[in-house]
Every structure is written in structure tokens, then in C-alpha cells.
Design an enzyme around this catalytic site. Structure first.
Site, PDB file in Angstrom:
ATOM      1  N   CYS A 189      -4.122   9.693   3.377  1.00  0.00           N
ATOM      2  CA  CYS A 189      -5.208  10.469   3.284  1.00  0.00           C
ATOM      3  C   CYS A 189      -4.927  11.868   3.582  1.00  0.00           C
ATOM      4  O   CYS A 189      -4.538  12.091   4.675  1.00  0.00           O
ATOM      5  CB  CYS A 189      -6.616   9.885   3.932  1.00  0.00           C
ATOM      6  SG  CYS A 189      -8.045  10.722   3.568  1.00  0.00           S
ATOM      7  N   HIS A 245       1.011   5.115  -2.709  1.00  0.00           N
ATOM      8  CA  HIS A 245       0.197   5.940  -3.701  1.00  0.00           C
ATOM      9  C   HIS A 245       1.263   6.874  -4.391  1.00  0.00           C
ATOM     10  O   HIS A 245       1.932   7.682  -3.569  1.00  0.00           O
ATOM     11  CB  HIS A 245      -0.814   7.058  -3.096  1.00  0.00           C
ATOM     12  CG  HIS A 245      -1.556   7.838  -4.029  1.00  0.00           C
ATOM     13  ND1 HIS A 245      -2.973   8.155  -3.778  1.00  0.00           N
ATOM     14  CD2 HIS A 245      -1.240   8.336  -5.064  1.00  0.00           C
ATOM     15  CE1 HIS A 245      -3.424   8.840  -4.564  1.00  0.00           C
ATOM     16  NE2 HIS A 245      -2.570   9.297  -5.553  1.00  0.00           N
ATOM     17  N   ASN A 274      -0.303   2.218  -6.331  1.00  0.00           N
ATOM     18  CA  ASN A 274      -1.623   2.774  -6.294  1.00  0.00           C
ATOM     19  C   ASN A 274      -1.404   4.307  -6.916  1.00  0.00           C
ATOM     20  O   ASN A 274      -0.484   5.005  -6.924  1.00  0.00           O
ATOM     21  CB  ASN A 274      -2.229   2.933  -4.817  1.00  0.00           C
ATOM     22  CG  ASN A 274      -3.554   3.690  -4.626  1.00  0.00           C
ATOM     23  OD1 ASN A 274      -3.668   4.745  -3.956  1.00  0.00           O
ATOM     24  ND2 ASN A 274      -4.456   3.305  -5.552  1.00  0.00           N
ATOM     25  N   GLY A 275      -2.546   4.583  -7.266  1.00  0.00           N
ATOM     26  CA  GLY A 275      -2.485   5.996  -7.826  1.00  0.00           C
ATOM     27  C   GLY A 275      -2.758   6.289  -9.361  1.00  0.00           C
ATOM     28  O   GLY A 275      -1.916   6.050 -10.262  1.00  0.00           O
ATOM     29  N   GLY A 307      -8.552   2.472  -7.381  1.00  0.00           N
ATOM     30  CA  GLY A 307      -9.771   3.091  -6.441  1.00  0.00           C
ATOM     31  C   GLY A 307     -10.999   3.550  -7.185  1.00  0.00           C
ATOM     32  O   GLY A 307     -11.752   2.989  -7.543  1.00  0.00           O
ATOM     33  N   ARG A 308     -10.693   4.939  -7.673  1.00  0.00           N
ATOM     34  CA  ARG A 308     -11.743   5.433  -8.249  1.00  0.00           C
ATOM     35  C   ARG A 308     -12.236   4.862  -9.595  1.00  0.00           C
ATOM     36  O   ARG A 308     -13.316   4.716 -10.110  1.00  0.00           O
ATOM     37  CB  ARG A 308     -11.337   7.023  -8.376  1.00  0.00           C
ATOM     38  CG  ARG A 308     -11.521   7.779  -7.422  1.00  0.00           C
ATOM     39  CD  ARG A 308     -10.937   9.240  -7.926  1.00  0.00           C
ATOM     40  NE  ARG A 308      -9.609   9.314  -7.796  1.00  0.00           N
ATOM     41  CZ  ARG A 308      -8.777  10.434  -8.647  1.00  0.00           C
ATOM     42  NH1 ARG A 308      -9.261  11.205  -9.180  1.00  0.00           N
ATOM     43  NH2 ARG A 308      -7.311  10.176  -8.642  1.00  0.00           N
TER      44      ARG A 308
END
Length: 319
Positions: A83, A154, A194-195, A216-217
Site C-alpha cells: 500500500c 501487485h 494482482n494489478g 480489486g477495483r
């Protein structure tokens, strides 16, 4: 996913997929040790499998938090080393810890000694001027040697000097091949990518190179995608045939929460993207925005909003 994947969001997402693993928003070890644990850590039994995501850099505090999380019933403890927010950097946790791989490994060792459930790490491929070939390999090998069970990567750098947290989610270029190379170098280690993964079709393509994919989003902003997770990735039926059916199953939970003093908007704020691109979606969002925030708003507000939307079944949803 700070301020996004709270317990209300996770209950909703679980109604869309039985198999996807859900993650809490990141909680600091200090908050867990000194704060209201029931409020911070409480979750509905329907959420399993669910992972507790921690932020921190003190091995003893993280060990204590991991043990508390296990006692609360979580299935996994995840240490966030990715993060990039200012709050995280100032507190010496999150992505800035990519510069301190030995400390991260010490934290993982302490957490593994404290908890019997899996302990995992979520990281970036590097930060600022680090060479991702060196930084990711160094962190990964250190935490694996310390006992980490899974790596979630990520596939972007985080630029802590020069980019805002929002910009760090989009501007650094994605380097999926770097994550693939990590998996090839550590074939025995479960690696999740991820990402920037915008669809289940993209997630499925990544599975040719790594062991899992994290959304995620895309999952939060367009949750209807999750209705296809079980059929597409696991060969199983979706929990519900349509989003409307999932909302029907959500009503008892909402009624229980309202009876405990939860405001309707605290729950329905997670539903904004539920009917993306479906006729009536705008009217659905507008109705919730106008009426869901009112004092005393009840489930009828959600029911009336849903009535404005056309039906769409799970098999017809494109990933």
C-alpha cells in the site's frame, strides 16, 4: 481497499461467489491491539474463506495481531507490503517496507510462530528507483525462508516519492512478466498476481503462468463480474442465478444490521456498480443515493431501487 472491503461489502460479495477468497481492508496492528476489536475484526460466518490484512512493521505487534485474528476465526493473515498511501508511509508500513526486506522477513517469522493458519505477503515489484529484478526477488526469498505460505504481487512499482496514492494505482507501468519470472524461479511457492486485472478472462489467462489472480477495483466497481467466478474458474454453478436473486438473499442480513443500529447507506454504498450497463442502472443508483441516506431508511428503499432495473441472469454476464 481501505474503506472499501468492510464486512458489509464482503457479505455481499460472498453471495456472488462461494469460492473466491475475500480480504479485509488493511488494519494496523496498533488498531487491533488497542482498538475496539469486535468492531474492527467482527465478520459474518458466511464470509469464509476470508483473510485478515494487516499493516505494521513491529514483529511483536504483528505476531499479537496475527494470533488475535486467528482467534477471531480468520482463515489467513496477510501482511501488506504494497500500500503506497501517505498514512502508510508515515507509519512505516505498507510499500515503504520493500526497502527493508530483512525486517519484513522478521515480521513474517514472528507471525508464523504466533499463528497456525496461513500467513501471506502482498507486495509490489519494487519502489522508487529499485531494480524490480533485485527488489522483488530479495523480498520474496526472504519471506519464503521465514515461512510465508503465499506471495501476492501487485505487478507495478510504487513511487513513494513523486506520485499520489491514486496515481500509484494507475501510472506505474504493469510488468506481469516480472511476476511470471518470479513464479518460474520459485516453482514450489504459490504466487498470486494482482494489478490492473479488469476481467475474469484476463484473470484466467494469468493462471497459465501463476497460481492465482486477485481482483480489486474491478470486483468492487463492477461486482456483477463475481457471479461468473465459480462457473468460469471453478466449473461450479454460481450461488445465485442473477444479481436480483443475490440481493434477495442479502435482505435478511440487512434487516439484522438495521436492527443493530447500522444505517442503510453503510451497506448500500457497496452496491453502486451492481447493475453496470443494465437498463435502469442509473435509476437504481439515483434512488439509493437519494433515499438510502435518509434517517430510518429501511430495506424497502433497496427493494424499490431494484424494481427499477431489468433482470439479468448469471450465465448471460460477460466477464
Amino acid at each position: 481497499m481501505m474503506d472499501w472491503t468492510d464486512r458489509h461489502c464482503r457479505v455481499f460479495h460472498r453471495l456472488l461467489s462461494r469460492r473466491a477468497r475475500l480480504y479485509t481492508e488493511m488494519l494496523t496492528s496498533a488498531a487491533i491491539i488497542h482498538g475496539d476489536r469486535v468492531r474492527l475484526l467482527g465478520f459474518d460466518e458466511s464470509e469464509h474463506p476470508v483473510a485478515l490484512q494487516l499493516g505494521g512493521s513491529d514483529p511483536a505487534d504483528l505476531a499479537t495481531s496475527a494470533r488475535i485474528g486467528e482467534d477471531f476465526g480468520y482463515d489467513e493473515i496477510n501482511l501488506n507490503v504494497g500500500c503506497p498511501s501517505d498514512r502508510v508511509k508515515d507509519g512505516r508500513f505498507g510499500a515503504c517496507l520493500m526497502a527493508e526486506p530483512k525486517l519484513v522477513a522478521t515480521c513474517i517469522d514472528a507471525m508464523k510462530r504466533a499463528a497456525r493458519i496461513p500467513v501471506t505477503v502482498k507486495c509490489r515489484i519494487g519502489i522508487d528507483d529499485q531494480d524490480p529484478e533485485i527488489s522483488l526477488d530479495r523480498l520474496a526469498r526472504g519471506v519464503i525462508a521465514a515461512g510465508a505460505d503465499v506471495l501476492i504481487v501487485h505487478a507495478r512499482k510504487a513511487w513513494l516519492d513523486g506520485l499520489s496514492p491514486k496515481e500509484n494505482r494507475d501510472l506505474p507501468p504493469l510488468d506481469y512478466d516480472r511476476v511470471y519470472r518470479l513464479k518460474a524461479a520459485l516453482p514450489h511457492v504459490p504466487v498470486i498476481i494482482n494489478g490492473g486485472i479488469a476481467s475474469l478472462e484476463e484473470a484466467s489467462a494469468h493462471l497459465a503462468h501463476v497460481d492465482g489472480a486477485m481482483l480489486g477495483r474491478a470486483a468492487y466497481q463492477d461486482p456483477w463480474r463475481l457471479l461468473n467466478v465459480d462457473p468460469l474458474l471453478f466449473g461450479e454453478d454460481a450461488p445465485h442465478a442473477s444479481m436480483k436473486d443475490a440481493f434477495e438473499a442479502m435482505l435478511p442480513y440487512i434487516e439484522r444490521e438495521l436492527s443493530r443500529g447500522t444505517r442503510l447507506h453503510a451497506i448500500t454504498r457497496h452496491f453502486v456498480g451492481a447493475f453496470h450497463a443494465v437498463p435502469g442502472a442509473r435509476a437504481f443508483r439515483r434512488h439509493l443515493a437519494e433515499h438510502g441516506v435518509k434517517p430510518g431508511a429501511g430495506v424497502s428503499v433497496l427493494q424499490d431501487a431494484i424494481a427499477l432495473v431489468e433482470e439479468r441472469s448469471a450465465p448471460a454476464i460477460a466477464a
